[in-house]
Design a protein around this motif. Structure first.
Motif, short mmCIF file in Angstrom:
data_model
loop_
_atom_site.label_atom_id
_atom_site.label_comp_id
_atom_site.label_asym_id
_atom_site.label_seq_id
_atom_site.Cartn_x
_atom_site.Cartn_y
_atom_site.Cartn_z
N ALA A 142 6.74 10.10 0.94
CA ALA A 142 7.03 9.04 -0.03
C ALA A 142 8.35 8.37 0.34
O ALA A 142 9.27 9.04 0.83
CB ALA A 142 7.14 9.63 -1.43
N LYS A 143 8.43 7.07 0.11
CA LYS A 143 9.72 6.40 0.30
C LYS A 143 10.42 6.48 -1.05
O LYS A 143 10.41 5.53 -1.84
CB LYS A 143 9.51 4.95 0.78
N ALA A 144 10.91 7.66 -1.32
CA ALA A 144 11.42 8.01 -2.65
C ALA A 144 12.94 8.14 -2.63
O ALA A 144 13.50 8.72 -1.69
CB ALA A 144 10.79 9.32 -3.10
N THR A 155 7.12 0.02 11.14
CA THR A 155 7.63 -0.50 12.44
C THR A 155 7.28 0.47 13.55
O THR A 155 6.90 0.06 14.65
CB THR A 155 9.15 -0.70 12.37
N ARG A 156 7.43 1.77 13.28
CA ARG A 156 7.07 2.79 14.28
C ARG A 156 5.61 2.61 14.72
O ARG A 156 5.31 2.57 15.91
CB ARG A 156 7.27 4.19 13.65
N GLN A 157 4.72 2.49 13.74
CA GLN A 157 3.30 2.34 14.07
C GLN A 157 3.05 1.04 14.84
O GLN A 157 2.25 1.00 15.77
CB GLN A 157 2.47 2.35 12.79
N LYS A 210 0.84 -1.21 0.00
CA LYS A 210 0.00 0.00 0.00
C LYS A 210 0.87 1.26 0.00
O LYS A 210 0.63 2.21 -0.73
CB LYS A 210 -0.87 0.01 1.27
N ARG A 211 1.93 1.23 0.81
CA ARG A 211 2.81 2.40 0.87
C ARG A 211 3.58 2.57 -0.44
O ARG A 211 3.83 3.70 -0.87
CB ARG A 211 3.79 2.28 2.05
N LEU A 212 3.94 1.44 -1.08
CA LEU A 212 4.63 1.54 -2.37
C LEU A 212 3.76 2.29 -3.37
O LEU A 212 4.21 3.18 -4.07
CB LEU A 212 4.96 0.13 -2.90
C1 LIG Z 1 14.09 7.31 6.22
C2 LIG Z 1 13.38 6.19 6.89
N1 LIG Z 1 12.62 6.44 7.98
C3 LIG Z 1 11.96 5.46 8.63
C4 LIG Z 1 12.03 4.15 8.21
C5 LIG Z 1 11.28 3.07 8.93
O1 LIG Z 1 10.22 2.62 8.15
P1 LIG Z 1 9.63 1.16 8.29
O2 LIG Z 1 9.43 0.93 9.74
O3 LIG Z 1 8.36 1.22 7.54
O4 LIG Z 1 10.64 0.23 7.71
C6 LIG Z 1 12.81 3.83 7.09
C7 LIG Z 1 12.92 2.46 6.63
O5 LIG Z 1 12.38 2.11 5.65
C8 LIG Z 1 13.48 4.88 6.41
O6 LIG Z 1 14.24 4.62 5.33
#
Ligand SMILES: Cc1ncc(COP(=O)(O)O)c(C=O)c1O
Length: 295
Positions: free
Chosen positions: A158-160, A221-223, A59-61
């Motif tokens: 975004a994980k960009a 993971t935070r959530q 979903k995040r992708l």
């Molecule tokens: C910049 C950044 N913040 C936070 C996270 C932690 O995200 P997640 O718990 O969804 O892996 C990540 C890892 O993907 C990250 O690259």
């Protein structure tokens, strides 16, 4: 230790709907994703053959793609099925899964309206060696000079790929100084996150404090850890934290797919002693991802 380059390994990579030999999973040098950072990705982890929070990562992708004004050309279910098929094809049970989407070569300019979106998934072995005693020593973090940008300056949720430029620079600087990672502040000077993980602090009353993710990734993971802590009757406060607030904190840890729950011993000149609260969460997270407890 000799590095095994990521383009020269055995196995299969899922590329645009097909399983291809690892060494043949190529894209052209003239790709928009490479030149203009129009690439988003996910980092996921499989434990005992099951991807933890796989559907949430998919979903995040998609939402990362949409924040960059493109989309995944297949459904979330198809992505999820491809991830599972890829793990099976490579016989990986405990590993890392990297799913990513990028704009192709149809246009090589700022405007990229006609580009095709490519989708690929790779996975490799990455067992999680659960050694609480080593973990409990804690890692050390530098305080980065680069600041996380405002949501008005970048698509911060975004994980960009483009957002990682300052993370790599910060991490390199930290490693040169002998630290393992770096804590990044945001454009206002508040504590934001580490270069690839979120951050939590624990005060003398065992209350958890973590920055509001208003200009950085709200990690899965935070959530998860927030819900886990609450299920363990720990109080969790999401708020803006100033660097000076670290002086009053007793424990600190990072959270992320790769980091899992990683205790921190030092950030700049602030020191922490990973103790009971860290230990409890390190263990609970390990129990959760390995299916020994439910949330
Ligand atoms: C910049 C950044 N913040 C936070 C996270 C932690 O995200 P997640 O718990 O969804 O892996 C990540 C890892 O993907 C990250 O690259």
């Amino acid at each position: 230790m000799a590095l095994i380059p990521f383009d020269d390994r055995d196995g299969l990579i899922w590329l645009n709907g097909e399983m291809v030999d690892w060494r043949d999973a190529k894209t052209h040098t003239l790709s928009h994703g490479l030149h203009y950072a129009s690439l988003v990705f996910e980092g996921e982890r499989a434990y005992g053959g099951t991807i933890f929070a796989g559907a949430e990562h998919t979903k995040r992708l998609r939402s990362s793609c949409q924040m960059l004004d493109f989309d995944i050309p297949i459904s979330n279910e198809e992505v999820d099925e491809a991830k599972i098929a890829l793990l099976a094809a490579n016989k990986i049970t405990d590993g890392y899964v990297r799913a990513f989407c990028w704009r192709g070569s149809e246009m090589m300019a700022i405007s990229a309206q006609q580009t095709k979106t490519h989708v690929a998934i790779a996975a490799w072995e990455w067992p999680s060696y659960f050694d609480p005693e080593t973990k409990m020593r804690g890692i050390t973090l530098d305080i980065a000079k680069w600041k996380r940008p405002s949501p008005e300056s970048a698509p911060v949720h975004a994980k960009a790929a483009g957002l990682y430029t300052i993370c790599t620079l910060s991490k390199h600087e930290a490693e040169k100084k002998g630290f393992q990672d770096a804590l990044m502040l945001d454009y206002r000077g508040y504590i934001a996150e580490a270069t690839g993980a979120n951050v939590f602090f624990i005060d003398a009353e065992s209350t958890l404090h973590t920055p509001i993710p208003d200009c950085f990734l709200n990690g899965i993971t935070r959530q998860t850890v927030i819900r886990l802590a609450q299920s363990l009757q720990m109080k969790v406060v999401e708020r803006h934290l100033q660097p000076e607030d670290m002086a009053t904190m007793k424990e600190c840890f990072l959270t992320g797919t790769a980091a899992e729950v990683t205790p921190v011993a030092r950030i700049g000149n602030y020191t922490f002693t990973p103790s009971d609260a860290c230990r409890q969460l390190v263990t609970a997270y390990d129990d959760l991802v390995n299916g020994r407890i439910n949330l």
